[in-house]
Design a protein around this motif. Sequence first.
Motif, short mmCIF file in Angstrom:
data_model
loop_
_atom_site.label_atom_id
_atom_site.label_comp_id
_atom_site.label_asym_id
_atom_site.label_seq_id
_atom_site.Cartn_x
_atom_site.Cartn_y
_atom_site.Cartn_z
N GLU A 170 9.59 -0.69 -4.95
CA GLU A 170 8.96 0.61 -4.44
C GLU A 170 7.54 0.36 -4.00
O GLU A 170 7.02 0.80 -3.00
N SER A 171 6.70 -0.25 -5.02
CA SER A 171 5.26 -0.71 -4.82
C SER A 171 5.20 -1.49 -3.55
O SER A 171 4.23 -1.27 -2.74
N LEU A 172 5.93 -2.44 -3.43
CA LEU A 172 6.01 -3.44 -2.17
C LEU A 172 6.28 -2.55 -0.91
O LEU A 172 5.57 -2.78 0.14
N ARG A 173 7.27 -1.88 -0.99
CA ARG A 173 7.66 -1.17 0.29
C ARG A 173 6.42 -0.11 0.67
O ARG A 173 6.09 0.15 1.69
N PHE A 174 5.72 0.39 -0.44
CA PHE A 174 4.60 1.35 -0.12
C PHE A 174 3.34 0.70 0.68
O PHE A 174 2.84 1.08 1.61
N GLN A 175 3.21 -0.68 0.28
CA GLN A 175 2.04 -1.50 0.87
C GLN A 175 2.50 -1.92 2.23
O GLN A 175 1.77 -1.84 3.24
N MET A 176 3.73 -2.21 2.40
CA MET A 176 4.12 -2.58 3.87
C MET A 176 4.16 -1.12 4.69
O MET A 176 3.73 -1.48 5.97
N ALA A 191 12.92 -4.00 -0.15
CA ALA A 191 11.71 -3.03 0.14
C ALA A 191 11.54 -2.75 1.67
O ALA A 191 11.36 -1.65 2.07
N TYR A 192 11.86 -3.73 2.46
CA TYR A 192 11.81 -3.36 4.12
C TYR A 192 12.79 -2.34 4.59
O TYR A 192 12.74 -1.71 5.18
N LEU A 193 14.10 -2.70 4.00
CA LEU A 193 15.21 -1.71 4.18
C LEU A 193 15.21 -0.28 3.69
O LEU A 193 15.63 0.59 4.23
N GLN A 194 14.32 -0.28 2.58
CA GLN A 194 14.08 1.03 2.07
C GLN A 194 12.79 1.76 2.81
O GLN A 194 12.53 2.85 2.44
N LEU A 195 11.99 1.31 3.88
CA LEU A 195 11.30 1.83 4.55
C LEU A 195 11.82 3.15 5.47
O LEU A 195 13.05 2.96 5.82
N PRO A 196 11.24 4.15 5.67
CA PRO A 196 11.80 5.19 6.38
C PRO A 196 12.18 4.79 7.86
O PRO A 196 11.71 3.84 8.24
N LYS A 242 -7.64 -10.06 -2.47
CA LYS A 242 -8.30 -8.96 -2.88
C LYS A 242 -7.91 -7.53 -2.34
O LYS A 242 -8.24 -7.30 -1.15
N ASP A 243 -7.51 -6.87 -3.09
CA ASP A 243 -6.71 -5.44 -2.58
C ASP A 243 -7.62 -4.65 -1.74
O ASP A 243 -8.90 -4.29 -2.26
N GLY A 244 -7.51 -4.49 -0.70
CA GLY A 244 -8.08 -3.73 0.24
C GLY A 244 -9.11 -4.20 0.80
O GLY A 244 -9.99 -3.88 1.70
N VAL A 245 -9.25 -5.80 0.69
CA VAL A 245 -10.40 -6.45 1.46
C VAL A 245 -9.60 -7.36 2.45
O VAL A 245 -9.91 -7.24 3.48
N ASN A 246 -8.91 -8.31 1.79
CA ASN A 246 -8.05 -9.26 2.96
C ASN A 246 -7.00 -9.15 2.84
O ASN A 246 -6.14 -10.20 3.04
N GLY A 247 -6.21 -8.16 2.15
CA GLY A 247 -4.90 -7.98 1.92
C GLY A 247 -4.67 -6.80 0.94
O GLY A 247 -5.50 -5.86 0.60
N LEU A 248 -3.35 -6.65 0.61
CA LEU A 248 -2.86 -5.70 -0.49
C LEU A 248 -2.24 -6.46 -1.66
O LEU A 248 -1.43 -7.27 -1.38
N LEU A 249 -2.38 -5.82 -2.85
CA LEU A 249 -1.53 -6.29 -3.93
C LEU A 249 -0.81 -4.85 -4.31
O LEU A 249 -1.06 -3.84 -4.16
N TYR A 250 0.33 -5.38 -4.86
CA TYR A 250 1.56 -4.47 -5.49
C TYR A 250 1.85 -4.77 -6.85
O TYR A 250 1.61 -5.74 -7.42
#
Length: 471
Positions: free
Chosen positions: A430-436, A316-321, A416-424
Motif C-alpha cells: 500500500e505504501s508503494l502504491r501511494f508513492q507511485m 502495487a501497480y495493479l492496485q492503482l485506481p 532522499k525522500d522528496g529530494v531525488n526520489g521517494l521512500l516507502y
Amino acid sequence: MVKKVLLVGDNPTIVGGVTNYTRALFEEFTKRESIEVYYLYSSHRVDADNSFFKKTRLVNEDIRLYKIGNSKNLEKNYDHLQLDIESPFNDRQFEKALDIILPDVIHIHEMIGFSVNIVHLAKKRGIKVIKTIHEYWWLCPHRVMIDYNRRICDGPSDIVKCTKCVKNRSSSFDSSRTHLTQKLQRDFPALINLYKRFKNSGTKEGGATPENLSFNNLDIQLEEGDVVLKESLTRRLKATIEALNACDLLIGVSQDVKDTLMRFGVLEDRILVQHIGSLIGANPIHHVKPVEPNDIVIGYIGGITYYKGVHQLVEAYLQLPDEFRAISRLEIYGKWSDGYYEGIKVQFSKHSDFKEKINFHGRFVPHDLPEITNTMDISVLPSLCADTAPQTIFESFSSGLPIIAPNVGGFPDFVKDGVNGLLYEKANVESLRFQMQKIIERPVLLEEFKRNIPHIKSISSNADELISLYQ
C-alpha cells in the motif's frame, strides 16, 4: 614502494552486483603502477575442474588470477556450518596462495567458498586485512537476512529464531546432494535437462512450478536434537564477529551496514562508511525522454526474484485506481527465475491490466541500458531484503532516473525522500502504491527530483580511495 594486493571475491566470470564491482575494481587496479594486484576465488558452483576424483587444490588460471578448485564449501553451508568457521581443505589452499603471492594487503569482498579463518591466517603473517561488507553473510548463513516466514529480519538477536530459520532451510537443502547435482549437470547436461522437462511437464503450459509469492506463517518447533544446531549458530556468530574485529579495517558500503554490525558487537572504530564506485559513474547516460503526463512510464531494472520484490511492485501497480493505470505503464527489465515468473502470472494474470499495462522484457546487457532507461520516467527498486548498496541505484541515477525505494538497507543513503526520489515503508504494498500514485498525479515532481540526482562515484575514483587505505 609497490604494494602487493590480493582481492578475495567470487568467480569473476559470474554476472552479479558484487562480482561486477570486484571485477571492475580488479581491472582498474591492473592499470595502476602503485600496486600489484591479484585475485583469488573459490569454486562452489558447477565448475569444469570439480571432480569426484580430484582433491581441493590451488589453480593458477591466469598470471594474477587464482582459484581454489574442487572446493568443499558451498555458497551456503546450512548443514555444515563449521565450514564457515574453519575449512581445513580450503584454508590450506588459501595459505598456498599467500606463499606464492606474498601480499602486503588482503582486501576481502566475498566469503563464498571461504571460512573466517582466512582472516586469522593472514594476520598471523602480519598481512593487513581489509574487508568490505557488501552483504550480511557474517551475521546470517542465508546472507540476506530474510527469515523463514520470508520477511525482513533484524539480524541474529534471537538465536532461537535463527535456529528455526536454518532448520527450515536445511531440511530442503543438503550439501552432498547439491554437490552431486552440480557434477551431474556438468557431466550429463542433456540427461538433467530431460529430467527437468519431465518434472515440469505437469505444470501449466509445461512451464516451471509456480513459486509461492506470499509471506509464510510457519510455526517451526525445535526438538531436543536441535540444540546442536543452536550451538553451531552461536559458535558461528561468535567466530564471525571475532574475525571482523581482527581485521585492520572494515568498509561498510552504507550507514546501515555500520549500524547493523555495531549492534552485534563489531567495534565502531573498525568501520569506515564508504560508498562503492560504479562503472557507469564515469559515463553517465544522458536522459532525454520528455515527461508525458498521459503516459508515465514506471520502470524496473535488475534481477527478478522474490527477494527483489518485483511481485510486490506488480501488485502495487495493479492496485492503482483505474484512472491512474490508464495514464501509466510498468516496464520490467531483467532475468527471471522461471518459477518466480510463473508465480507472478498465476497470481496476477486474471487482472485485465496485467497484459495491457505491464511488460516483462527479459534479460538485458549493460550496453542496452541507455536505450532502456530512456524509455522510463522513474525507477522503482522494491527490494524485500536489506540491500546494502545495489548497483541498480547507481544505474538508475546515472541514467537520470529518480528512484522509488523502500526505507531499508542502504537505500536511504542514496535516495532522499522528496529530494531525488521517494521512500516507502519496507515490504508494504500500500505504501508503494501511494508513492507511485503521487508521481502519476504530480509528474512535475519528476523534473524536480532529476535536478537533485547526486553524482555517482566512478570505479577509478573508488580505486584512488582504496589505494590510499592500502598504504
